[in-house]
Design an enzyme around this catalytic site. Structure first.
Site, PDB file in Angstrom:
ATOM      1  N   CYS A 125       0.985  -1.358  -0.033  1.00 53.90           N
ATOM      2  CA  CYS A 125      -0.083   0.017   0.078  1.00 53.90           C
ATOM      3  C   CYS A 125       1.133   1.152  -0.051  1.00 53.90           C
ATOM      4  O   CYS A 125       1.353   1.628   1.088  1.00 53.90           O
ATOM      5  CB  CYS A 125      -0.671   0.228   1.185  1.00 53.90           C
ATOM      6  SG  CYS A 125      -2.064   1.223   1.241  1.00 53.90           S
ATOM      7  N   ASN A 157     -30.313   2.963   9.054  1.00 55.07           N
ATOM      8  CA  ASN A 157     -31.436   2.412   8.892  1.00 55.07           C
ATOM      9  C   ASN A 157     -32.121   2.494   7.512  1.00 55.07           C
ATOM     10  O   ASN A 157     -32.947   2.778   7.162  1.00 55.07           O
ATOM     11  CB  ASN A 157     -32.698   2.756   9.590  1.00 55.07           C
ATOM     12  CG  ASN A 157     -32.575   2.275  10.956  1.00 55.07           C
ATOM     13  OD1 ASN A 157     -32.060   0.929  11.100  1.00 55.07           O
ATOM     14  ND2 ASN A 157     -32.621   3.045  12.100  1.00 55.07           N
TER      15      ASN A 157
END
Lengths: 786, 488
Positions: free
Chosen positions: B130, B384
């Site tokens: 990385c 939600n």
């Protein structure tokens, strides 16, 4: 059937006997439980589910409940409980979320009775009601508690804690309430008949509450243990749950169980790292009452063998053993703990605490001259006959030092006036010598002077003076001095001496000398002790002389302060006009009467040794390299440090810097620094202590300045704490600290008036207040800058 | 102008095999070869992520006050606002917790000296090649007074850090192989030995950066401007990127794709929701036998091994990054090829909440608490919503993702039906998860786009956070268990 009949007949004797014993299990245990008559124990774990009978000498495996070729996860138990009324009934909580009951009365090999799979997550705990036969309660990771009627196929009621996972549920002994502890630190109290909402909730711990236990005597006491390493005892009889006791353990608390018949005792074991089982007296929370140290891995289950017998504790562990601990075999940490405490006060006062019996019995105690104050403290108001702690009350005695004999003023002013850096080496030494002299500490002063002489440029060495001293003294025959010396100090030093090793000799002298002086005088300020140290500087061996003259002072105590004073004035001249020897000379000239008086040891020898040395002096060149003295200085420093004058040691260390640092090992240096800094801070000499930290070269010391450097401040506008930046408030988004003079944001040092709380850049305020007495903000306050 | 030469060499062994960018890369390569040495740095990156169009990402100036203050804090603490933070800005609650933890690990009181911390970060990030994180921490490392020589390779670093290489390697790729012997080797190495507190710190750092590398690749984080632009001093050879990668990641190509998949995958979300609903309802009815449950776990575990991680198999780590670790060929891939069996780790026997936390907090105070909060934050975070639907209980889906990742590491929850995973996570999603967790360097933009096409970018970032934290916890659990065993 056979097994069952035996199981049922086994409940015979009421008296329990046994010894500390253990047996190996096949696998790590997660929980254990005993049947009511204390004759059998069930062990449950991921790969184990067995019943053992507890016999006199050993555990005997009775029954393996884990049957089937490939046992299902229902056998992987997180918890187990044996019904306290129905001998054949067991309940387990499985890691897969099942609640299983087992009937030992079943004829088949598989004793599984009922299976409830209503929980979605791991069930952490099952609990039978102590009196209602068919009532079983479970608490699960899914945050629900369910109450089962064993005559029915499913739960009769569900309690939703509305918070996180349930770690423990416990029925209260008598009524229909139960306590549930949660992963988020809450404890809830429920009435089993009212599943709609809890009766009471309070936050007991930070982090999960792993366990709770009601006190067996119905007193509304609930003990909880949590990941925060605390055991707390709550009184639930009042309106608000009140924390009445708190025990701090060393690891997260996995289980807690009250000890039967002992009102204030409870046993705990930990979840991680610590393998011991502790029994605490909650009134004495700092030391365990008893410890069982048998297990080699974390203890996962503890249970008292019989509900009315406090002497038997059973435990299961991850190390795959099941133990029965006898209370009489427990380790008592109290016995090992040192019951006496001793501490020095800042001014040399001494506080001493010991159990009272010890002090009372000590008839030899002499009354002390100074203020002697006794101050007995009682940890317990009344001795409970059931108490088993060895001693419950201690007496604290404080010995105050004589007011005038032991002032620490010299320490404070020395610390404040010494210069440790910022000037050439020689000047520092001179300055410090002067300070010491003014404080009537001649040896220290001489030490500084000698240091300057030794480590300064050789060119400055007072060679002339040395010669001077020689001439003045006249010459005593070398051999003569030897013989005399011997008489005083014994053969060993004679040997050394005959080798002609002058320095060695000095050291020996010192050792012997200080010894003697210590014997002679108990006085803490024994001036003689400084003598030897000086003798170590003995480049010019005159020190020996000095040393002994000091000793004389000691012995003739009246002269203690007069003599050195005299010496000082002389020495002062030395500084200007390097004639150290001369002074010593004079000193010596004064001292003969002393040596004459005290025909003993130390006073005679010095004279001789002095003369000896002064003669031998020409053996050395005048320009010894500074490194030549290092060993001597090192010993001198250790000597000061041991004498308790760590101030001297550290000051010299700092002033000499590189010249001496490598001679002394880092740990010792660090130790000295720490002691000195500690002293300084106790005297609240913060600036000096900070300077010492800054000047020290030990990494361990310098980093002290970099710890706890955070200063918390509140915003001047909204009065809230400013968390992230010192100059900008997060909440009201205003620059909080604006200089009253230049109206810019202050990002560095901010000084403010404590009267009107206006302020600004340190420099700006300083300048402003030089010219004006009023606050720069115009508030009319008369600010003061000191 | 040292940096101007470097990228040209690096294009050849560029480890980011972004197939759809490949042509452009070749193009670039040609260009750069032609103009060798005289290339002028171009404006870099359209936004912090190659995968997410810049306009989707929150603008620093337009965020709500809470995010704004978090960004301010981050800037005040680090003197920069890195792209990772910007992308995480989708979820400010989490970002706050993440930054606090990271700040504590790197800057605050701790057993390890500052430059060690950054070097360990470099080691860990380099394990996954990385370069973004490596570049970032090379700068930090030098800033806190690290010895530039160490950057030439692990061999130049002190013996003590070299010994950590083995742990780093295993932890990154096969954490289940960690034994207490590994810990013992570190803790009892005479003058080079680690103290327990130091080891915990190092382990937390390693796992943090392994998982952060996953996030970086998973979200296609673009390099910081100062890292690639060469405005600061750093060994030039570390710059890994072909500029075209960065420049092309965003913009028109994306929108094109979106339109395509909209028609293609219409109703994907609905199907998923329907399944969740079904599972919720019928879980009580059909009770799978215990054996069945066990096999489901095993099947999922084995299957996860066989998920092909990448189209490009022949990706060899570039030499520049690989010098920070040894044995570059060691990886998750080799392991699954050989068909070895991952031993099962029972979550109930060693859990983060009960055991891991206590151990960490004991040896490295406060960090246990911070990690605990971070894990909980990631696990419980929900709005939600699912794509365009509101008021959806996503806990089932989140749990499936979390447990699937732990399943790949052999961690089994007794109380979970692994059949649910198959129902909820489709193949392309599994491929993405698998790649991101096990060999993040192979994550491609195509993978990112091919799962959950109708979902919003913020939701994909959310998934990435879950993956990252689950992975970190899994690694931590193995390492901490080994340490616990060593201690007992």
């Amino acid at each position: 059937m056979e097994k069952m009949s035996r199981v049922t007949t086994a409940l015979s004797s009421n008296t329990i006997s046994g010894k500390t014993m253990f047996c190996h299990l096949d696998a790590p245990a997660n929980a254990i439980s005993v049947c009511r008559d204390a004759s059998q124990v069930v062990v449950a774990g991921r790969n184990i589910f067995k019943i053992y009978t507890i016999e006199e000498e050993q555990f005997v495996e009775k029954l393996n409940l884990r049957v089937g070729r490939k046992p299902s996860l229902n056998f992987s138990c997180a918890d187990v409980m044996w019904h306290q009324m129905e001998e054949n009934l067991l309940a387990t909580a499985a890691t897969n979320g099942a609640v299983v009951t087992w009937n030992l009365g079943k004829p088949s090999r598989n004793k599984q009775d009922q299976l409830f799979t209503e929980h979605k997550r791991t069930v952490n705990k099952v609990c039978f009601h102590p009196t209602e036969v068919y009532m079983l309660l479970s608490g699960s990771q899914d945050g629900l508690m369910k109450c089962f009627d064993l005559r029915k196929k499913e739960s009769v009621s569900t309690f939703s804690g509305q918070s996180e996972s349930v770690r423990d549920v416990q029925f209260s002994m008598k009524d229909f309430t139960f306590a549930a502890s949660f992963e988020n630190g809450n404890v809830q109290l429920w009435d089993i008949r009212r599943p709609d909402r809890y009766e009471r909730m309070f936050t007991a711990h930070t982090g999960p509450v792993f366990c709770c236990d009601w006190h067996p005597d119905d007193r509304g006491w609930l003990a909880t243990g949590g990941r925060d390493k605390m055991v707390k005892v709550w009184d639930m009889t009042t309106n608000r749950a009140k924390e009445i006791y708190c025990v701090q353990t060393i690891a997260s608390v996995a289980r807690v169980k009250w000890r039967p018949e002992k009102r204030f005792h409870l046993a705990t074991c930990s979840m991680m790292v610590d393998h011991n089982i502790y029994v605490w007296d909650i009134r004495r929370p700092f030391i365990p009452f008893a410890t069982f140290e048998e297990h080699k891995d974390v203890t996962t289950g503890i249970v008292w063998r019989h509900q009315h017998d406090p002497d038997f504790l059973l435990s299961g562990s991850k190390d795959s053993t099941l133990y029965q601990h006898m209370f009489k075999d427990a380790t008592r940490p109290v016995d090992k703990a040192n019951p006496e405490g001793l501490c020095f006060g800042l001014m040399g006062d001494l506080a001493f605490a010991a159990k009272e019996s010890l002090i009372n019995s000590d008839t030899n105690r002499k009354p002390y001259a100074g203020g002697d104050r006794r101050n007995p403290l009682f940890f317990f108001k009344k001795t409970d006959p059931t108490e088993q702690f060895a001693h419950v009350s201690s007496a604290l005695t404080i010995y105050e030092t004589d007011f005038d004999s032991n002032h620490m003023d010299w320490f404070v002013s020395t610390a404040q006036r010494y210069l440790l850096s910022g000037k050439p080496f020689a000047e520092l030494c001179d300055h410090n010598a002067k300070v010491a002299r003014e404080l009537k500490r001649p040896q220290v002063s001489t030490t500084w002077t000698m240091l300057r002489i030794m480590f300064s440029d050789p060119a400055n060495l007072p060679a002339a003076g040395l010669n001077h001293s020689l001439s003045k003294l006249g010459s005593l025959p070398l051999m003569n001095s030897f013989s005399l010396k011997d008489s005083g100090l014994g053969t060993e030093s004679r040997l050394e001496r005959s080798k002609g090793d002058n320095r060695q000799d000095n050291i020996h002298l010192e050792a012997g000398n200080s010894h003697i002086s210590n014997n002679n005088e108990e006085n803490e300020e024994t001036e003689g002790s400084d003598g030897p140290a000086e003798c170590m500087f003995g480049d010019a061996e005159l020190d020996d002389d000095d040393l002994y003259s000091m000793d004389h002072e000691n012995q003739a105590e009246e002269q203690e302060y007069t003599l050195p004073q005299e010496g000082f004035q002389l020495r002062h001249e030395i500084v200007d006009n390097p004639s150290a020897p001369e002074h010593f000379q004079q000193d010596k000239a004064d001292s003969p009467h002393v040596s004459g008086n005290e025909a003993e040891v130390p006073c005679l020898t010095p004279i001789e040794s002095f003369s000896l040395i002064s003669i031998s002096q020409p053996l050395f060149t005048h320009h010894l390299p500074a490194s030549f003295f290092c060993p001597i200085v090192r010993e001198m420093l250790s000597y000061y440090a041991e004498q308790g004058d760590v101030q001297m040691a550290v000051s010299v260390l700092i002033v000499l810097g590189e010249k001496i640092r490598k001679e002394i090992d880092d740990l010792t240096q660090e130790h000295w620094y720490m002691s000195y800094i500690d002293m300084l801070q106790r005297f609240e000499l913060w600036n000096v202590s900070n300077e010492v930290i800054k000047l020290s070269t030990c990494s361990a010391i310098t980093c002290l300045n970099q710890t706890s450097t955070t200063l918390h401040i509140n915003c001047s506008n909204c009065k809230r704490p400013m968390s992230s930046k010192g100059w900008m408030c997060d909440r009201c988004h205003q620059c909080a600290s604006i200089c009253a003079v230049c109206h810019h944001v202050v990002k560095g040092l901010f000084v403010w008036c404590q009267g009107c709380s206006h302020g600004g850049h340190l420099e700006h305020i300083m300048n402003w207040l030089k010219s004006s007495a009023h606050c720069p903000a115009g508030c009319g306050h008369l600010c003061e800058y000191t | 102008m040292r940096h101007a030469v470097a990228p040209a060499q690096n294009v050849e062994n560029n480890s980011i095999a972004v197939t759809d960018l490949f042509k452009i890369c070749n193009h670039c390569e040609r260009l750069s070869k032609k103009d060798l040495g005289v290339r002028i740095p171009r404006p870099l990156g359209n936004g912090p992520s190659r995968f997410i169009p810049e306009k989707e990402i929150l603008q620093v100036s337009k965020v709500d006050s809470r995010t704004q203050s978090i960004f301010e804090d981050a800037f005040a603490a680090l003197g920069r606002l890195d792209n990772i933070s910007l992308v995480m800005g989708f979820h400010p609650q989490y970002l706050e917790s993440f930054l606090r933890t990271q700040h504590y690990l790197l800057q605050m009181d701790g057993p390890l000296p500052l430059h060690y911390r950054h070097y360990i970060g470099i080691m860990a990030a380099a394990r996954h090649q990385c370069s973004y994180l490596v570049n970032l921490h090379v700068n930090d490392f030098l800033q806190v007074g690290g010895d530039a020589k160490w950057l030439n390779g692990l061999g130049e670093a002190p013996q003590k850090l070299q010994q950590l290489g083995e742990l780093n390697k295993i932890l990154a790729h096969r954490p289940w192989l960690i034994t207490k012997e590994h810990m013992e080797a570190l803790l009892k190495a005479e003058e080079h030995s680690w103290s327990l507190a130091e080891l915990i710190h190092a382990v937390v750092l390693l796992t943090h950066y392994h998982s952060l590398a996953s996030f970086t690749f998973g979200c296609g984080i673009t390099p910081e401007i100062h890292c690639d632009g060469g405005h600061t001093f750093r060994p030039p050879s570390l710059s890994q990127y072909c500029v075209c990668d960065i420049a092309n990641g965003n913009g028109h190509a994306n929108q094109h794709d979106d339109q395509l998949c909209d028609q293609d995958m219409c109703g994907e979300v609905e199907v998923l929701m329907e399944r969740m609903k079904q599972l919720q309802e019928c879980r009580d009815d059909e009770e799978a036998s215990q054996e069945e449950m066990a096999t489901r776990f095993e099947r999922e575990k084995t299957e996860s091994m066989l998920v092909v991680t990448s189209e490009d198999e022949e990706c060899v780590p570039s030499r520049d990054i690989s010098r920070h670790f040894e044995d570059p060929s060691y990886g998750y891939k080799d392991f699954s090829r050989r068909g070895e069996h991952v031993p099962t780790f029972r979550a109930q026997d060693y859990s983060w909440e009960d055991h891991g936390y206590s151990l960490v907090n004991r040896l490295y105070p406060d960090v246990g608490q911070m990690l605990d909060e971070k894990f909980q934050m990631a696990y419980n975070l929900t709005y939600n919503t699912m794509a365009t639907h509101k008021d959806v209980d996503t806990s089932m889906l989140r749990r499936a993702i979390w447990n699937y990742i732990h399943c790949m590491f052999g961690i089994r929850y007794d109380d979970y039906d692994y059949g649910e995973i198959n129902q909820l996570l489709d193949r392309s999603f599994k491929i993405y998860i698998k790649t991101m967790v096990c060999s993040p360097e192979k994550t491609t933009k195509r993978m990112y786009e091919s799962f959950w096409r109708q979902f919003q970018h913020s939701e994909k970032v959310h998934v990435n956070l879950l993956l990252m934290e689950a992975r970190m916890q899994a690694e931590l659990l193995y390492a901490l268990r080994a340490i616990t065993r060593y201690m007992t």
